[in-house]
Design an enzyme around this catalytic site. Structure first.
Site, short mmCIF file in Angstrom:
data_model
loop_
_atom_site.label_atom_id
_atom_site.label_comp_id
_atom_site.label_asym_id
_atom_site.label_seq_id
_atom_site.Cartn_x
_atom_site.Cartn_y
_atom_site.Cartn_z
N HIS A 18 -24.91 -18.14 4.28
CA HIS A 18 -24.44 -19.12 3.29
C HIS A 18 -25.07 -20.49 3.56
CE1 HIS A 18 -20.53 -16.60 3.47
NE2 HIS A 18 -21.06 -16.34 2.29
N LYS A 42 -7.12 -10.22 -2.44
CA LYS A 42 -7.96 -10.06 -1.23
C LYS A 42 -7.17 -10.41 0.03
CE LYS A 42 -12.90 -10.49 -2.24
NZ LYS A 42 -14.09 -11.30 -1.98
N ARG A 91 -29.29 -11.03 -1.13
CA ARG A 91 -29.78 -10.44 0.11
C ARG A 91 -30.54 -9.15 -0.09
NH1 ARG A 91 -23.96 -10.62 2.80
NH2 ARG A 91 -23.52 -10.45 0.59
N SER A 129 -20.28 -11.95 5.89
CA SER A 129 -18.96 -12.33 6.40
C SER A 129 -18.20 -11.10 6.87
CB SER A 129 -18.15 -13.05 5.32
OG SER A 129 -18.72 -14.29 5.01
#
Ligand code: ADP
Length: 152
Positions: A18, A42, A91, A129
Site C-alpha cells: 500500500h 468483515k 498486483r 494484508s
C-alpha cells in the site's frame, strides 16, 4: 480544479505494498485521501482506531495525504469529498479481475469518477494484508512487510 484521489481499503494493516502505491501517487494528485472503508460483515484483526493510527503515523508530515474513515458506498464518499479519482493498486491477474468489476460498477453508478490503477513495484507484489495477518497470528517476523508505524 484540485485533483483529489481517494485510496480506499481495509488497511488491516497497511503494508509496504500500500505504502508504495500511495507514495508513487503523490506526484500525480494535489491531494490523496487514504480512507478506511468500514464493512460490517468483515472481521478485522486491528480495530478501526489502530488501523487509522498506523496510517496517521506512517504519513505524518506529508501535507498532501489525509487519513479518513467512511462507511457506505465508496463512490458516495468520493463525491462527498469532491474527489474525482479512486486510486487502487494491482498486483496480479486476480486483482485485475476483481478491480475491473468494482471499477465498472462504480463507473456505471457515477460517470464523473475515474479509477486510476498503479502497478505494484517489483518485489512488493507478493505482499498482502491477509498474509501479514497470518504471519502475525503465528508469531512470525512481520516487520519487513509493513511500515515502521505498524507495531503490535
Ligand atoms: P480491500 O479490502 O479494499 O481490498 P486492501 O487494504 O486489501 O483493501 O487493499 C487496498 C488496495 O491496495 C487494493 O487496490 C489492493 O489491490 C492494493 N494493494 C494491496 N496490497 C498491494 C501490493 N502489495 N501492491 C500493490 N497494491 C496493493
Amino acid at each position: 480544479m484540485e485533483k483529489i484521489a481517494v485510496f480506499p481499503g481495509s488497511f488491516d494493516p497497511i503494508t509496504l505494498g500500500h505504502f508504495d502505491i500511495i507514495q508513487r501517487a503523490v506526484p500525480l494528485f494535489d491531494k490523496i485521501i487514504v480512507a478506511i472503508g468500514q464493512n460490517a460483515t468483515k472481521n478485522y484483526m486491528f480495530s478501526l482506531e489502530e488501523r487509522k493510527k498506523f496510517l496517521i503515523d506512517t504519513f505524518e508530515g506529508i501535507d498532501k495525504i489525509e487519513i479518513d474513515t467512511y462507511s457506505g458506498l465508496t463512490v458516495d464518499y468520493v463525491q462527498e469529498k469532491n474527489a474525482r479519482f479512486i486510486l487502487r493498486g494491482l498486483r496480479n491477474p486476480a486483482d485485475f479481475e476483481f478491480e475491473k468489476a468494482i471499477a465498472h460498477t462504480n463507473r456505471a453508478m457515477t460517470h464523473e469518477i475515474e479509477t486510476v490503477f498503479l502497478l505494484t513495484s517489483s518485489g512488493k507484489s507478493y505482499i498482502s494484508s491477509s498474509i501479514v495477518r497470518d504471519v502475525i497470528r503465528n508469531n512470525g517476523d512481520y516487520k519487513m512487510f509493513v511500515p515502521d508505524a505498524v507495531r503490535l
